[in-house]
Design a protein around this motif. Structure first.
Motif, PDB file in Angstrom:
ATOM      1  N   GLY A  96       0.797  -1.216   0.000  1.00  0.00           N
ATOM      2  CA  GLY A  96       0.000   0.000   0.000  1.00  0.00           C
ATOM      3  C   GLY A  96       0.834   1.274   0.000  1.00  0.00           C
ATOM      4  O   GLY A  96       0.281   2.373  -0.046  1.00  0.00           O
ATOM      5  N   LEU A  97       2.159   1.142   0.036  1.00  0.00           N
ATOM      6  CA  LEU A  97       3.050   2.301   0.033  1.00  0.00           C
ATOM      7  C   LEU A  97       2.695   3.258  -1.100  1.00  0.00           C
ATOM      8  O   LEU A  97       2.428   2.836  -2.223  1.00  0.00           O
ATOM      9  CB  LEU A  97       4.503   1.842  -0.128  1.00  0.00           C
ATOM     10  N   VAL A  98       2.711   4.556  -0.792  1.00  0.00           N
ATOM     11  CA  VAL A  98       2.444   5.597  -1.785  1.00  0.00           C
ATOM     12  C   VAL A  98       3.701   6.433  -1.955  1.00  0.00           C
ATOM     13  O   VAL A  98       4.252   6.938  -0.966  1.00  0.00           O
ATOM     14  CB  VAL A  98       1.274   6.506  -1.348  1.00  0.00           C
ATOM     15  N   VAL A  99       4.166   6.550  -3.192  1.00  0.00           N
ATOM     16  CA  VAL A  99       5.288   7.427  -3.503  1.00  0.00           C
ATOM     17  C   VAL A  99       4.866   8.380  -4.606  1.00  0.00           C
ATOM     18  O   VAL A  99       4.164   8.004  -5.541  1.00  0.00           O
ATOM     19  CB  VAL A  99       6.565   6.658  -3.921  1.00  0.00           C
ATOM     20  N   ARG A 100       5.267   9.639  -4.449  1.00  0.00           N
ATOM     21  CA  ARG A 100       5.012  10.647  -5.476  1.00  0.00           C
ATOM     22  C   ARG A 100       6.298  10.854  -6.255  1.00  0.00           C
ATOM     23  O   ARG A 100       7.397  10.777  -5.698  1.00  0.00           O
ATOM     24  CB  ARG A 100       4.577  11.969  -4.844  1.00  0.00           C
ATOM     25  N   LEU A 101       6.173  11.135  -7.532  1.00  0.00           N
ATOM     26  CA  LEU A 101       7.326  11.334  -8.388  1.00  0.00           C
ATOM     27  C   LEU A 101       7.488  12.825  -8.686  1.00  0.00           C
ATOM     28  O   LEU A 101       6.506  13.541  -8.869  1.00  0.00           O
ATOM     29  CB  LEU A 101       7.154  10.534  -9.678  1.00  0.00           C
ATOM     30  N   PRO A 102       8.738  13.292  -8.739  1.00  0.00           N
ATOM     31  CA  PRO A 102       8.956  14.728  -8.991  1.00  0.00           C
ATOM     32  C   PRO A 102       8.649  15.096 -10.444  1.00  0.00           C
ATOM     33  O   PRO A 102       8.550  14.236 -11.310  1.00  0.00           O
ATOM     34  CB  PRO A 102      10.454  14.893  -8.701  1.00  0.00           C
ATOM     35  N   VAL A 103       8.516  16.396 -10.666  1.00  0.00           N
ATOM     36  CA  VAL A 103       8.268  16.906 -12.014  1.00  0.00           C
ATOM     37  C   VAL A 103       9.420  16.523 -12.927  1.00  0.00           C
ATOM     38  O   VAL A 103       9.222  16.156 -14.063  1.00  0.00           O
ATOM     39  CB  VAL A 103       8.081  18.443 -11.979  1.00  0.00           C
ATOM     40  N   SER A 104      10.655  16.597 -12.409  1.00  0.00           N
ATOM     41  CA  SER A 104      11.821  16.286 -13.211  1.00  0.00           C
ATOM     42  C   SER A 104      12.881  15.636 -12.341  1.00  0.00           C
ATOM     43  O   SER A 104      13.020  15.951 -11.164  1.00  0.00           O
ATOM     44  CB  SER A 104      12.382  17.563 -13.820  1.00  0.00           C
ATOM     45  N   GLN A 105      13.649  14.727 -12.940  1.00  0.00           N
ATOM     46  CA  GLN A 105      14.749  14.108 -12.221  1.00  0.00           C
ATOM     47  C   GLN A 105      16.057  14.895 -12.454  1.00  0.00           C
ATOM     48  O   GLN A 105      17.063  14.567 -11.872  1.00  0.00           O
ATOM     49  CB  GLN A 105      14.939  12.653 -12.682  1.00  0.00           C
ATOM     50  N   TYR A 106      16.018  15.902 -13.319  1.00  0.00           N
ATOM     51  CA  TYR A 106      17.226  16.695 -13.613  1.00  0.00           C
ATOM     52  C   TYR A 106      17.062  18.100 -13.108  1.00  0.00           C
ATOM     53  O   TYR A 106      16.075  18.698 -13.124  1.00  0.00           O
ATOM     54  CB  TYR A 106      17.507  16.736 -15.128  1.00  0.00           C
TER      55      TYR A 106
END
Length: 106
Positions: A96-106
């Motif tokens: 059930g872990l929730v992770v959000r991803l950033p707009v950019s990795q750079y």
């Protein structure tokens, strides 16, 4: 198999079955989730698998240590719950872990 919830910066969401022992990064790569680039293949040397752990899960996942902590100093837009997804091993307890991803990795 634990389910990991990936939330993209644009609001897109994915629920992925990730085998115990794999990493959150590998779950994203195996399922072609674009927000995690994983250029170094998971050896904690590029920070292109940066994610934000949902606050409700952060204590269970734990804080970064060692090399990961140093790599997080280089990410774009760090937050208090930033982690490298290559360093989060999936366990049954993370179902059930929730992770959000950033707009950019750079």
């Amino acid at each position: 198999m634990p389910i990991i919830h990936y939330v993209e910066a644009n609001g897109g969401e994915y629920e992925v079955d990730v085998p115990v022992g794999n990493t959150v990064m590998q779950g994203a790569v195996d399922n072609m989730i674009d927000g995690i680039l994983a250029e170094c293949g998971g050896v904690c040397s590029c920070a292109t698998c940066h994610c934000y752990v949902d606050e409700a899960w952060y204590d269970k996942v734990g804080e970064p240590e060692g090399a990961e902590k140093m790599m997080l100093e280089m990410v774009v837009a760090p937050e208090p719950t930033s982690r490298l997804s290559c360093q989060i091993k999936v366990t049954d307890e993370l179902d059930g872990l929730v992770v959000r991803l950033p707009v950019s990795q750079y």
